[in-house]
Design an enzyme around this catalytic site. Structure first.
Site, PDB file in Angstrom:
ATOM      1  N   ARG A  93     -15.453 -43.534  15.422  1.00  0.00           N
ATOM      2  CA  ARG A  93     -16.410 -42.793  16.249  1.00  0.00           C
ATOM      3  C   ARG A  93     -16.352 -43.212  17.727  1.00  0.00           C
ATOM      4  O   ARG A  93     -16.547 -42.371  18.614  1.00  0.00           O
ATOM      5  CB  ARG A  93     -17.825 -42.994  15.690  1.00  0.00           C
ATOM      6  CG  ARG A  93     -18.870 -42.113  16.368  1.00  0.00           C
ATOM      7  CD  ARG A  93     -20.151 -42.101  15.553  1.00  0.00           C
ATOM      8  NE  ARG A  93     -21.185 -41.260  16.138  1.00  0.00           N
ATOM      9  CZ  ARG A  93     -22.369 -41.712  16.557  1.00  0.00           C
ATOM     10  NH1 ARG A  93     -22.650 -43.005  16.469  1.00  0.00           N
ATOM     11  NH2 ARG A  93     -23.244 -40.882  17.064  1.00  0.00           N
ATOM     12  N   HIS A 131     -17.036 -37.252   8.784  1.00  0.00           N
ATOM     13  CA  HIS A 131     -18.343 -37.544   8.194  1.00  0.00           C
ATOM     14  C   HIS A 131     -18.270 -37.722   6.681  1.00  0.00           C
ATOM     15  O   HIS A 131     -19.278 -37.730   5.998  1.00  0.00           O
ATOM     16  CB  HIS A 131     -19.357 -36.465   8.568  1.00  0.00           C
ATOM     17  CG  HIS A 131     -19.724 -36.480  10.031  1.00  0.00           C
ATOM     18  ND1 HIS A 131     -20.532 -35.535  10.611  1.00  0.00           N
ATOM     19  CD2 HIS A 131     -19.384 -37.345  11.028  1.00  0.00           C
ATOM     20  CE1 HIS A 131     -20.681 -35.806  11.904  1.00  0.00           C
ATOM     21  NE2 HIS A 131     -19.985 -36.899  12.186  1.00  0.00           N
TER      22      HIS A 131
HETATM   23  C1  HEM Z   1     -19.024 -31.864  15.285  1.00  0.00           C
HETATM   24  C2  HEM Z   1     -19.896 -32.503  16.008  1.00  0.00           C
HETATM   25  C3  HEM Z   1     -20.409 -33.865  15.645  1.00  0.00           C
HETATM   26  C4  HEM Z   1     -21.707 -34.247  15.634  1.00  0.00           C
HETATM   27  C5  HEM Z   1     -22.903 -33.386  16.014  1.00  0.00           C
HETATM   28  C6  HEM Z   1     -21.748 -35.613  15.192  1.00  0.00           C
HETATM   29  C7  HEM Z   1     -22.918 -36.365  15.063  1.00  0.00           C
HETATM   30  C8  HEM Z   1     -22.991 -37.608  14.489  1.00  0.00           C
HETATM   31  C9  HEM Z   1     -24.219 -38.338  14.287  1.00  0.00           C
HETATM   32  C10 HEM Z   1     -25.602 -37.891  14.699  1.00  0.00           C
HETATM   33  C11 HEM Z   1     -23.895 -39.493  13.629  1.00  0.00           C
HETATM   34  C12 HEM Z   1     -24.865 -40.572  13.158  1.00  0.00           C
HETATM   35  C13 HEM Z   1     -25.164 -41.545  14.266  1.00  0.00           C
HETATM   36  C14 HEM Z   1     -26.315 -42.464  13.930  1.00  0.00           C
HETATM   37  O1  HEM Z   1     -27.271 -42.030  13.295  1.00  0.00           O
HETATM   38  O2  HEM Z   1     -26.264 -43.637  14.351  1.00  0.00           O
HETATM   39  C15 HEM Z   1     -22.470 -39.484  13.450  1.00  0.00           C
HETATM   40  C16 HEM Z   1     -21.750 -40.472  12.834  1.00  0.00           C
HETATM   41  C17 HEM Z   1     -20.382 -40.504  12.766  1.00  0.00           C
HETATM   42  N1  HEM Z   1     -19.513 -39.594  13.305  1.00  0.00           N
HETATM   43 FE1  HEM Z   1     -20.005 -37.791  14.053  1.00  0.00          FE
HETATM   44  N2  HEM Z   1     -20.484 -36.043  14.934  1.00  0.00           N
HETATM   45  C18 HEM Z   1     -19.633 -35.012  15.211  1.00  0.00           C
HETATM   46  C19 HEM Z   1     -18.250 -35.053  15.145  1.00  0.00           C
HETATM   47  C20 HEM Z   1     -17.526 -36.195  14.852  1.00  0.00           C
HETATM   48  C21 HEM Z   1     -16.124 -36.348  15.086  1.00  0.00           C
HETATM   49  C22 HEM Z   1     -15.225 -35.324  15.746  1.00  0.00           C
HETATM   50  C23 HEM Z   1     -15.787 -37.600  14.632  1.00  0.00           C
HETATM   51  C24 HEM Z   1     -14.465 -38.306  14.643  1.00  0.00           C
HETATM   52  C25 HEM Z   1     -13.316 -37.776  14.944  1.00  0.00           C
HETATM   53  C26 HEM Z   1     -17.002 -38.195  14.108  1.00  0.00           C
HETATM   54  C27 HEM Z   1     -17.078 -39.407  13.501  1.00  0.00           C
HETATM   55  C28 HEM Z   1     -18.251 -40.006  13.063  1.00  0.00           C
HETATM   56  C29 HEM Z   1     -18.268 -41.216  12.278  1.00  0.00           C
HETATM   57  C30 HEM Z   1     -17.066 -41.949  11.742  1.00  0.00           C
HETATM   58  C31 HEM Z   1     -19.616 -41.547  12.109  1.00  0.00           C
HETATM   59  C32 HEM Z   1     -20.188 -42.779  11.392  1.00  0.00           C
HETATM   60  C33 HEM Z   1     -20.384 -43.882  12.412  1.00  0.00           C
HETATM   61  C34 HEM Z   1     -20.832 -45.194  11.837  1.00  0.00           C
HETATM   62  O3  HEM Z   1     -20.766 -45.408  10.621  1.00  0.00           O
HETATM   63  O4  HEM Z   1     -21.217 -46.046  12.650  1.00  0.00           O
HETATM   64  N3  HEM Z   1     -18.034 -37.330  14.291  1.00  0.00           N
HETATM   65  N4  HEM Z   1     -21.944 -38.335  13.979  1.00  0.00           N
END
Ligand code: HEM
Ligand code: NAG
Ligand code: NAG
Length: 321
Positions: free
Chosen positions: A61, A189
């Site tokens: 992320r 995700h």
């Molecule tokens: C499409 C639009 C996207 C939205 C709206 C979004 C939103 C989010 C949100 C709100 C979280 C949780 C954060 C938290 O509560 O602390 C999250 C986690 C995450 N996102 Fe996305 N995301 C998007 C696209 C992506 C993309 C493109 C990637 C990677 C290429 C990605 C990888 C991740 C990962 C791996 C996590 C987990 C992080 C962790 O475990 O610390 N996301 N995302």
């Protein structure tokens, strides 16, 4: 020049720009100047993931949040009162900065001033997913680091989990990414954690008339309410609730189709014919997800990169030289 002529010229120029960016990033970029560098990144990442597997999604992320704001220039890593880190989509949510600092220190010890923080983010994201038993992809290298980081840009450029399909497509489109890239990259995700804060509106305050988002499978909503009590903003829950231990797989897509994905932005991917087509493709067995994901990551990793003599190679990732 007539308008057809100028459109042609514009496309040729755009092609030239894309080709130039392509030519400047390549996998063996450090082969002469720091041949052991990329392997060192992988080794350090592996040792951290062995202690805490949840760091793998966090590192992936970081690279995404870097690339979407000011390009993949490690601007996400810079400290400062009004830097990207301080923006609501990042603050208290992005993790793994200490891993990046550790990698940088060890790579600097090997080859001082050679490997950029932006390349470290790209490599670490890939190496982390490999280390957790996930897919592998090639990482073209040669990015250089920026010197500016603005919370306002993070607020403007990072997609919101409450987004509609149209706004997600527009947000990714501004970065040169397609609808298919949006759906494929959202497959991230399938791993990782989210704060209950993000779930509060969907579970308890969806609209003035409906408390719980009807897009959520009712059984799933009930289970989530046990994990995230009303008002709980702090608890971390697994993004893919379908498995006990986080693994890299195409489960995300079946979750989306069944109303078992956490965010509105996930659910929205199936609310449009072009979106749902890709969701269904990814959900097929055998799934083309891993190959598609690698290709989309390479594309994302090229957003707005600084190359050649632009930018700098930071000595420490959290501060410009
Ligand atoms: C499409 C639009 C996207 C939205 C709206 C979004 C939103 C989010 C949100 C709100 C979280 C949780 C954060 C938290 O509560 O602390 C999250 C986690 C995450 N996102 Fe996305 N995301 C998007 C696209 C992506 C993309 C493109 C990637 C990677 C290429 C990605 C990888 C991740 C990962 C791996 C996590 C987990 C992080 C962790 O475990 O610390 N996301 N995302
Ligand atoms: C991952 O893929 C890259 C590029 O194809 C390759 O150099 C590397 O050795 C692979 N890593 C693993 C652990 O298979
Ligand atoms: C629920 O949402 C409404 C607006 O949609 C807002 O006015 C109200 O404060 C919210 N309630 C809670 C408990 O968040």
């Amino acid at each position: 020049m007539n308008s057809t002529g100028s459109k042609w010229l514009l496309s040729l120029l755009l092609l030239a720009v894309v080709a130039a960016a392509d030519a400047q990033l390549y996998e063996s970029f450090y082969a002469a100047k720091c041949p052991q560098g990329p392997a060192k990144v992988a080794e350090v990442v592996k040792s951290w993931i062995a202690k805490d597997r949840t760091l793998a999604p966090a590192l992936l992320r970081l690279h995404f949040h870097d690339c979407f704001v000011r390009g993949c220039d490690a601007s996400v890593l810079l400290n400062g009162a009004t830097s990207e880190k301080e923006a609501p989509p990042n603050k208290g949510s992005l993790r793994g900065f200490n891993v990046i600092d550790d990698i940088k220190a060890k790579v600097e010890a090997l080859c001082p001033g050679v490997i950029s923080c932006s390349d470290i983010l790209a490599l670490a994201g890939r190496d982390a997913i490999v280390a957790m038993g996930g897919t592998n992809w090639s990482v073209p290298l040669g990015r250089r680091d920026g010197v500016l980081s603005l919370a306002s840009e993070a607020n403007a450029d990072l997609p919101s989990p409450f987004s509609t399909f149209a706004s997600l497509v527009s947000n990714f489109g501004k970065k040169g990414l397609s609808t298919s890239d949006l759906v494929v990259l959202s497959g991230s995700h399938t791993v990782g954690l989210a704060h209950c804060a993000v779930m509060q509106p969907r579970l308890y305050n969806f609209s003035s008339t409906v408390k719980t988002d009807p897009a959520l499978d009712p059984t799933f909503a009930t289970a989530l309410k046990k994990l995230c009590k009303q008002g709980d903003v702090a608890t971390l829950i697994k993004m893919d609730q379908s498995k006990a231990v986080d693994t890299w797989d195409p489960n995300y897509y079946s979750n989306v189709l069944r109303g078992r994905s956490l965010f509105t932005s996930d659910d929205q991917l199936k609310r449009n014919p072009a979106g749902v087509k890709v969701v269904q493709q990814m959900n097929k067995a055998p799934s083309p997800f891993n190959k598609a994901f690698g290709d989309a990551m390479v594309k994302m990793g090229k957003i707005g990169v600084l190359t050649g003599t632009n930018g700098q190679i930071r000595k420490k990732c959290f501060v410009k030289n």
